[in-house]
Write an enzyme that holds these catalytic residues in place. Structure first.
Site, short mmCIF file in Angstrom:
data_model
loop_
_atom_site.label_atom_id
_atom_site.label_comp_id
_atom_site.label_asym_id
_atom_site.label_seq_id
_atom_site.Cartn_x
_atom_site.Cartn_y
_atom_site.Cartn_z
CD GLU A 122 5.57 27.00 -90.07
OE1 GLU A 122 5.75 26.01 -90.79
OE2 GLU A 122 6.49 27.71 -89.60
CD GLU A 142 7.16 30.61 -95.02
OE1 GLU A 142 7.10 30.55 -93.79
OE2 GLU A 142 6.22 31.06 -95.72
#
Length: 271
Positions: A122, A142
């Site tokens: 990110e 994740e």
């Protein structure tokens, strides 16, 4: 526009080195694989707030240690036993910090290595150009950790690789490396390990030669236009072009081009 002289804010997790009109930023939390905790995010926000509107013309971000960034500091997250509201506000600070990077007004080039994982991806996705070496691997684990992205991946990473590919990465833990990472858009350059930083600096130096207003229009305008319906996007493009293409620097460079006195600037592929 009056520029401010860049002043380095107080930082614990990063080192900054000024190289002429460039700023070299080194993530410096190697013992934690440069994992991002609350303080790290605040430092990123402060640093790129200082870059915005300053005399810095381009930024290169690299890292100490074997890994660029392993993402969210899961130890801190688990230890603090955060509520849903707590974590929502933390996500909003990540968003704010990465928005500062993407829209700081100058090209930001990443020199990547090792893990570029979860929140590390990110962070890297907020850069404008990414250079990777053969040790670099990209992942969004994740799903396996029972969590969800919170630092903007659903916008930036999904734009880079597509929603279906991002879901695959999250659901299965798929890892991208090498030429495959280039082909799906996770990075733009793949170079030998000992050339990664030099390549990123070379790109930054090349970009820094452009007029500052042009770089501002490219690095901020394209991202904002991508958020608009097409009719609004066309209007915004015309408005930005009207301002950028009539600036004094553009007129000078177009005159040099017309007179055949302008230096050749195209990057010719090497044999």
């Amino acid at each position: 526009m009056i520029e401010k002289i860049f002043s380095v804010p107080k930082l614990e997790y990063m080192q900054c080195e000024r190289r002429s009109n460039l700023l070299l930023v080194t993530l410096d939390r190697a013992a934690k694989r440069n994992a991002l905790d609350r303080q790290f995010i605040e430092e990123l926000f402060e640093l790129f707030s200082a870059v915005e509107g300053s005399d810095v013309r381009a930024v290169v971000v690299t890292a100490n240690g074997d890994h660029f960034c392993a993402g969210l500091d899961l130890v801190e997250h688990h230890r603090e036993d955060r509520s849903a509201t707590d974590f929502m506000h933390i996500c909003r600070r990540w968003h704010a910090a990465f928005e500062r990077i993407q829209h700081c007004g100058v090209p930001v080039i990443g020199a990547l290595k090792g893990a570029v994982v979860g929140g590390g991806l990110e962070l890297a996705s907020s850069f404008h150009i990414r250079v990777a070496d053969p040790t670099t691997y990209f992942a969004l684990p994740e799903g396996q950790r029972g969590i969800f992205t919170g630092g903007g991946a659903t916008v930036r990473v999904a734009r880079m690789v597509g929603e279906a590919r991002m879901m695959d990465m999250m659901l299965t833990g798929r890892v991208y490396t090498g030429e495959e990472a280039v082909s799906v858009g996770l990075c733009q350059y793949l170079v030998p390990t000992d050339q990664c930083l030099a390549k990123a600096i070379g790109i930054a130096e090349k970009a820094a030669e452009n007029p500052p207003l042009s770089n501002f229009a490219i690095t901020s305008g394209i991202g904002h236009i991508g958020n608009m319906p097409s009719t609004d996007a066309f209007f915004a493009e015309a408005f930005i072009a009207g301002i950028t293409n009539t600036q004094p620097a553009s007129k000078e460079r177009l005159e040099a081009f017309a007179n055949k006195s302008a230096p050749k600037t195209l990057l010719v592929p090497q044999e």
